[in-house]
Scaffold this active site. Sequence first.
Site, PDB file in Angstrom:
ATOM      1  N   GLY A  78      45.868  33.648  41.511  1.00 23.54           N
ATOM      2  CA  GLY A  78      44.775  32.673  41.532  1.00 23.54           C
ATOM      3  C   GLY A  78      44.104  32.619  42.892  1.00 23.54           C
ATOM      4  O   GLY A  78      44.609  31.953  43.810  1.00 23.54           O
TER       5      GLY A  78
ATOM      6  N   GLU B 267      46.329  47.428  44.611  1.00 22.41           N
ATOM      7  CA  GLU B 267      45.548  46.977  43.453  1.00 22.41           C
ATOM      8  C   GLU B 267      44.319  47.866  43.251  1.00 22.41           C
ATOM      9  O   GLU B 267      44.039  48.324  42.146  1.00 22.41           O
ATOM     10  CB  GLU B 267      45.116  45.525  43.671  1.00 22.41           C
ATOM     11  CG  GLU B 267      44.319  44.950  42.526  1.00 22.41           C
ATOM     12  CD  GLU B 267      43.653  43.626  42.894  1.00 22.41           C
ATOM     13  OE1 GLU B 267      44.139  42.589  42.463  1.00 22.41           O
ATOM     14  OE2 GLU B 267      42.646  43.640  43.616  1.00 22.41           O
TER      15      GLU B 267
HETATM   16  C1  LIG Z   1      37.138  39.345  33.633  1.00 20.43           C
HETATM   17  C2  LIG Z   1      37.421  38.894  35.036  1.00 20.43           C
HETATM   18  C3  LIG Z   1      38.732  38.727  35.454  1.00 20.43           C
HETATM   19  C4  LIG Z   1      39.011  38.256  36.735  1.00 20.43           C
HETATM   20  N1  LIG Z   1      40.318  38.024  37.106  1.00 20.43           N
HETATM   21  C5  LIG Z   1      40.580  37.398  38.291  1.00 20.43           C
HETATM   22  C6  LIG Z   1      41.906  36.985  38.624  1.00 20.43           C
HETATM   23  O1  LIG Z   1      42.852  37.220  37.878  1.00 20.43           O
HETATM   24  N2  LIG Z   1      42.099  36.309  39.786  1.00 20.43           N
HETATM   25  C7  LIG Z   1      41.083  36.007  40.635  1.00 20.43           C
HETATM   26  O2  LIG Z   1      41.329  35.394  41.675  1.00 20.43           O
HETATM   27  N3  LIG Z   1      39.792  36.392  40.356  1.00 20.43           N
HETATM   28  C8  LIG Z   1      39.530  37.074  39.205  1.00 20.43           C
HETATM   29  N4  LIG Z   1      38.244  37.447  38.874  1.00 20.43           N
HETATM   30  C9  LIG Z   1      37.161  37.102  39.791  1.00 20.43           C
HETATM   31  C10 LIG Z   1      36.543  38.313  40.474  1.00 20.43           C
HETATM   32  O3  LIG Z   1      37.416  38.789  41.472  1.00 20.43           O
HETATM   33  C11 LIG Z   1      35.188  37.859  41.013  1.00 20.43           C
HETATM   34  O4  LIG Z   1      34.352  37.616  39.892  1.00 20.43           O
HETATM   35  C12 LIG Z   1      34.570  38.855  41.908  1.00 20.43           C
HETATM   36  O5  LIG Z   1      35.342  39.002  43.084  1.00 20.43           O
HETATM   37  C13 LIG Z   1      33.149  38.433  42.295  1.00 20.43           C
HETATM   38  O6  LIG Z   1      33.151  37.104  42.712  1.00 20.43           O
HETATM   39  P1  LIG Z   1      32.102  36.042  42.075  1.00 20.43           P
HETATM   40  O7  LIG Z   1      32.167  36.203  40.601  1.00 20.43           O
HETATM   41  O8  LIG Z   1      32.380  34.715  42.632  1.00 20.43           O
HETATM   42  O9  LIG Z   1      30.721  36.581  42.566  1.00 20.43           O
HETATM   43  P2  LIG Z   1      29.879  36.104  43.830  1.00 20.43           P
HETATM   44  O10 LIG Z   1      30.738  36.070  45.059  1.00 20.43           O
HETATM   45  O11 LIG Z   1      29.134  34.891  43.458  1.00 20.43           O
HETATM   46  O12 LIG Z   1      28.877  37.322  43.966  1.00 20.43           O
HETATM   47  C14 LIG Z   1      27.892  37.587  42.951  1.00 20.43           C
HETATM   48  C15 LIG Z   1      27.255  38.920  43.244  1.00 20.43           C
HETATM   49  O13 LIG Z   1      26.615  38.874  44.501  1.00 20.43           O
HETATM   50  C16 LIG Z   1      27.065  39.930  45.339  1.00 20.43           C
HETATM   51  N5  LIG Z   1      27.244  39.447  46.710  1.00 20.43           N
HETATM   52  C17 LIG Z   1      27.818  38.297  47.134  1.00 20.43           C
HETATM   53  N6  LIG Z   1      27.788  38.228  48.480  1.00 20.43           N
HETATM   54  C18 LIG Z   1      27.199  39.361  48.919  1.00 20.43           C
HETATM   55  C19 LIG Z   1      26.883  39.906  50.213  1.00 20.43           C
HETATM   56  N7  LIG Z   1      27.209  39.243  51.327  1.00 20.43           N
HETATM   57  N8  LIG Z   1      26.276  41.108  50.271  1.00 20.43           N
HETATM   58  C20 LIG Z   1      25.966  41.793  49.150  1.00 20.43           C
HETATM   59  N9  LIG Z   1      26.238  41.344  47.902  1.00 20.43           N
HETATM   60  C21 LIG Z   1      26.849  40.147  47.797  1.00 20.43           C
HETATM   61  C22 LIG Z   1      28.429  40.342  44.793  1.00 20.43           C
HETATM   62  O14 LIG Z   1      28.678  41.672  45.097  1.00 20.43           O
HETATM   63  C23 LIG Z   1      28.284  40.067  43.314  1.00 20.43           C
HETATM   64  O15 LIG Z   1      27.789  41.194  42.643  1.00 20.43           O
HETATM   65  C24 LIG Z   1      37.945  37.983  37.616  1.00 20.43           C
HETATM   66  C25 LIG Z   1      36.623  38.174  37.197  1.00 20.43           C
HETATM   67  C26 LIG Z   1      36.346  38.617  35.931  1.00 20.43           C
HETATM   68  C27 LIG Z   1      34.913  38.778  35.501  1.00 20.43           C
END
Ligand SMILES: Cc1cc2nc3c(=O)[nH]c(=O)nc-3n(C[C@H](O)[C@H](O)[C@H](O)COP(=O)(O)OP(=O)(O)OC[C@H]3O[C@@H](n4cnc5c(N)ncnc54)[C@H](O)[C@@H]3O)c2cc1C
Length: 387
Positions: A123, A245
Site C-alpha cells: 500500500g 519488481e
Molecule cells: C490496476 C492498477 C493496480 C495498481 N496496484 C497498486 C498497488 O498494488 N499498490 C500501490 O501502491 N499502487 C498501485 N497502483 C498505482 C500505480 O502505481 C499508480 O497508478 C501509478 O504509479 C501512477 O500514479 P497515479 O495514478 O497517481 O498518477 P499521477 O501521479 O497522477 O500521474 C498521472 C500521469 O501524469 C504523469 N506525470 C505525473 N507527474 C509527472 C512529471 N513530473 N513529469 C511527467 N509526467 C508526470 C504520470 O506519468 C502519469 O502518466 C496501481 C494502479 C493500477 C492502475
Amino acid sequence: MTKSSADPYQDLRDAVRSLCAQFPDSYHREVDAARAYPEAFVDALTQAGWLAALIPQEYGGSGLGLAEATVVMEEINRSGGNAGACHGQMYNMGTLLRHGSDAQKQLYLPKIASGEWRLQSMGVTEPTSGTDTTKIRTTAVRRGDRWVVNGQKVWISRVQHSDWMILLARTTPLADVKKKTDGMSIFMVDLRAAEKSGMTVRPIANMVNHETNELFFENLEIPAENLIGEEGRGFRYILDGLNAERTLIAAECIGDGRWFIDRVTKYASERVVFGRPIGQNQGVQFPIAEAHIEVEAADLMRFRACALFDAHEPCGAEANMAKYLAAKASWEAANACIQFHGGFGFAHEYDVERKFRETRLYQVAPISTNLILSYVAEHVLGLPRSF
Ligand SMILES: Cc1cc2nc3c(=O)[nH]c(=O)nc-3n(C[C@H](O)[C@H](O)[C@H](O)COP(=O)(O)OP(=O)(O)OC[C@H]3O[C@@H](n4cnc5c(N)ncnc54)[C@H](O)[C@@H]3O)c2cc1C
C-alpha cells in the site's frame, strides 16, 4: 519465438509451461469474464513452489536468482495467463528479507514460502499524492505498544486475496524532516484483522480483471512489532525493492510480447484474403517483425538487469530501462496482433483483446513511462532535476 537449446533456462521454462498448460486459454477467459480471481491457477503455482523462487532455502523457498524468477513470470504470461494476479507474492517479501528483524523473517518467510500466508499487497499510492510519494498523507502515530493509522490509499491490489500487506505511512510530519524522503515507515498489516478494526476496503472496477481497491484507515491499530526496520526509513526500503519488481514485470511484458507475436504470426500465415495469406504482405509483416525486434532487445536489457541484481551490483538504470523497453515492446506487439486479427481480434474467444487490455497497464503501473524517463534523464544522464 522458441529459444535455442543453448538457453540456460530451458528446463525451467519447460517446467513452468507444463504447469501452465493445465490452464488453457478458456480458463483465463472465463476467469476474466466473471471478473474472478484465478484461484486454482495461483494455488497450483504456489504448490509447485514457483512463487517462492526468491525466498532463500533456509526459509523454505527455492533460493533462485532474479534471472530464474523472471523466467517464471515470463512463462506465465507467455502461456496466456497473467502474473499480475500473483506477482506481489514473489517480490513483496523482499522488503522483509532485506530489512526485517530475524524474528520477523522467521515468523513470516516460511509461511509465505509455503503459501500458508499471502503477502501480495503493497500500500503506497494515495489519491492526492499520486506519483509524488513523499507527499503521502496516511499517518501512523505511536501510542504505547501500538501504531495508530489514519488516512487513505488507492489502487491497492490483491487485498482481498492476501493475508498481509506492507503499508507505507508517514511517521514524522513532512514539515519536521530534513529530507522529504525521511519520516516514512513501513508496517506489516494483518488484512483480515484490519478489516474488523478500522480498515475499509472498497473495490475499484477497472479495465482489466485486476483485483484492486481503495483503502480507508480510521484509527487502525497495528502492534509495535509490525514495524519493519527502522522508523523513518520506509521510503528507502520501498525503493530497494523496486529493481526486482521492475525487472520481474519487464519479464511479464516480454512473455506477453512473445504471446502476441506467436499468435499473430500463426494467424497471418493462415488467414487468406485476396487469394494469399495476409502475412505475405509486407504491410503486415513489418509491424510484426518490428515488435519482435523490440521484444528481443527488451529481453537483453532484462537479463542485464538480472545479472547485475544477482551479483549484488547497482541495477536501477538497467531495471528501469528493461521495464520501459519491455512495456513498450509488448504494447507494439499487442497492437500488431489485434490489427492483423481484423475483426476477430475483438472477439473474446481469440483472447487477443484480453491480453491487449492486460499488457496496456504496464505503461502506467507500477511506475509510469514518464517517471522512468525522468529517472534516466536525471539519475543516469545527470540532467537538472525537474521535481
Ligand atoms: C490496476 C492498477 C493496480 C495498481 N496496484 C497498486 C498497488 O498494488 N499498490 C500501490 O501502491 N499502487 C498501485 N497502483 C498505482 C500505480 O502505481 C499508480 O497508478 C501509478 O504509479 C501512477 O500514479 P497515479 O495514478 O497517481 O498518477 P499521477 O501521479 O497522477 O500521474 C498521472 C500521469 O501524469 C504523469 N506525470 C505525473 N507527474 C509527472 C512529471 N513530473 N513529469 C511527467 N509526467 C508526470 C504520470 O506519468 C502519469 O502518466 C496501481 C494502479 C493500477 C492502475
